[in-house]
Design an enzyme around this catalytic site. Structure first.
Site, PDB file in Angstrom:
ATOM      1  N   ASN A  13     -51.966  -2.606   9.531  1.00 31.87           N
ATOM      2  CA  ASN A  13     -52.577  -3.847   8.634  1.00 31.87           C
ATOM      3  C   ASN A  13     -52.654  -4.924   9.584  1.00 31.87           C
ATOM      4  O   ASN A  13     -51.943  -5.614  10.694  1.00 31.87           O
ATOM      5  CB  ASN A  13     -51.534  -4.095   7.643  1.00 31.87           C
ATOM      6  N   LYS A  15     -54.917  -6.818   9.619  1.00 27.95           N
ATOM      7  CA  LYS A  15     -55.109  -8.327   9.123  1.00 27.95           C
ATOM      8  C   LYS A  15     -55.845  -9.156   8.731  1.00 27.95           C
ATOM      9  O   LYS A  15     -57.185  -8.113   9.708  1.00 27.95           O
ATOM     10  CB  LYS A  15     -53.262  -9.670   9.486  1.00 27.95           C
ATOM     11  N   HIS A 106     -50.755  -7.057  -1.306  1.00 25.86           N
ATOM     12  CA  HIS A 106     -49.941  -7.667  -0.205  1.00 25.86           C
ATOM     13  C   HIS A 106     -49.263  -9.237  -0.514  1.00 25.86           C
ATOM     14  O   HIS A 106     -50.066  -9.807  -1.362  1.00 25.86           O
ATOM     15  CB  HIS A 106     -50.505  -7.890   1.099  1.00 25.86           C
ATOM     16  N   GLU A 108     -49.241 -11.498   1.502  1.00 26.95           N
ATOM     17  CA  GLU A 108     -50.336 -12.969   2.108  1.00 26.95           C
ATOM     18  C   GLU A 108     -51.217 -13.105   0.634  1.00 26.95           C
ATOM     19  O   GLU A 108     -51.633 -14.221   0.490  1.00 26.95           O
ATOM     20  CB  GLU A 108     -50.088 -12.191   3.523  1.00 26.95           C
ATOM     21  N   GLU A 178     -41.687  -4.502   1.376  1.00 30.53           N
ATOM     22  CA  GLU A 178     -41.905  -5.414   2.345  1.00 30.53           C
ATOM     23  C   GLU A 178     -41.333  -6.659   1.456  1.00 30.53           C
ATOM     24  O   GLU A 178     -41.535  -7.637   0.326  1.00 30.53           O
ATOM     25  CB  GLU A 178     -43.555  -5.821   2.670  1.00 30.53           C
ATOM     26  N   GLY A 184     -43.294 -11.210   9.691  1.00 31.85           N
ATOM     27  CA  GLY A 184     -43.745 -11.564  10.686  1.00 31.85           C
ATOM     28  C   GLY A 184     -43.026 -12.592  11.402  1.00 31.85           C
ATOM     29  O   GLY A 184     -43.611 -13.392  11.599  1.00 31.85           O
ATOM     30  N   SER A 222     -41.627  -6.206  10.116  1.00 28.97           N
ATOM     31  CA  SER A 222     -41.422  -6.661  11.424  1.00 28.97           C
ATOM     32  C   SER A 222     -40.748  -5.306  11.968  1.00 28.97           C
ATOM     33  O   SER A 222     -40.150  -5.430  12.466  1.00 28.97           O
ATOM     34  CB  SER A 222     -40.222  -7.658  11.273  1.00 28.97           C
TER      35      SER A 222
END
Length: 263
Positions: A13, A15, A106, A108, A178, A184, A222
């Site tokens: 991904n 991003k 996701h 985010e 996730e 991150g 990560s």
């Protein structure tokens, strides 16, 4: 089919990265690595999710790769078809451009852009009805984990989509767990914790659909070459949704190689 019998997926991904020149170099480097020492498609599916601007360009760049690399959109519209919806990209437009895969849910998108379960359901329904394959992302926050709500949160997110996924469409679903606190941050759930949650997801899916035993469940949070082998050894972890490490061709290749060699 048991979790360990599922061909793993390793998906990068990207991003909101990188710039065009860097993306071109990243693709070239990954293609060269696969040319030098190919990873058999039967041992590991590989995909990347570039920004919307680059979907067709990256797809074209991979067209002469030594093996298939699937191209994923990072998101799509809650609105189907075409029309007066400025800034939106529908499932049908992706399909028309031969983009067959998409990420939905996701963290985010949920946390930063406010994608509610209702919005996510509309996206899931549109994607599946257009014939796309979906990576559906689930995961808990650090507060939810510390309060003992991790399993409940994740299983609820799976139940959220059950109303809009038709029985025959589960074969077009890939799951990605996730933990939000590990995205991150450099933190990673221990292989034991990740496996425990993946097993719980597998159990939940199997209660919802007979296809549950054969659905790939990826770990995202990560993932890097240093922990990929341990994660790949877990029976219910069927691949990885890779963030930052996917912007380094060598690191991403090593993660894919770890899953291909372990599963």
């Amino acid at each position: 089919m048991s979790g360990s019998a599922i061909t793993p997926w390793v998906v990068g991904n990207w991003k909101m990265n990188p710039m065009r020149a860097d993306a071109k170099q990243l693709v070239q480097e990954l293609k060269q690595l696969l040319q030098n020492q190919n990873i058999e498609e039967s041992k590991c599916h590989i995909g990347v999710a570039p920004v919307a601007l680059a979907l067709e360009t990256v797809q074209t760049q991979f067209s002469d790769c030594s093996r298939a690399v699937s191209i994923f959109a990072q998101d799509l519209s809650r609105v189907a078809g075409t029309g007066a919806y400025t800034g939106e990209i529908s499932a049908e437009l992706l399909k028309d451009s031969k983009i067959e895969y998409v990420l939905i849910g996701h963290s985010e998108r949920r946390e930063i852009f406010g994608d509610s379960p209702a919005v996510i359901n509309e996206k899931i329904k549109n994607a599946l009805n257009a014939g796309l394959t979906v990576i559906y992302c689930v995961g808990e926050s650090l507060a939810q984990r510390e309060n003992g709500q991790a399993e409940h949160t994740v299983l609820q997110q799976i139940c959220d989509i059950a109303a809009v996924v038709q029985s025959e469409q589960w074969s077009n679903i890939i799951m990605a767990y996730e933990p939000i606190w590990a995205i991150g941050t450099g933190k990673t759930a221990s292989p034991e914790d990740a496996q425990a949650m993946h097993a719980k997801i597998r159990e939940g899916l199997s209660q919802i659909t007979p296809a549950g035993k054969g659905i790939a469940i990826l770990y995202g949070g990560s993932v890097k070459p240093e922990n990929a082998v341990e994660l790949a050894a877990c029976p219910d972890i069927n691949g990885a949704l890779v963030g930052g490490a996917s912007l380094n061709a060598e690191a991403f290749y090593q993660i894919a190689q770890a899953f291909a060699n372990t599963k």
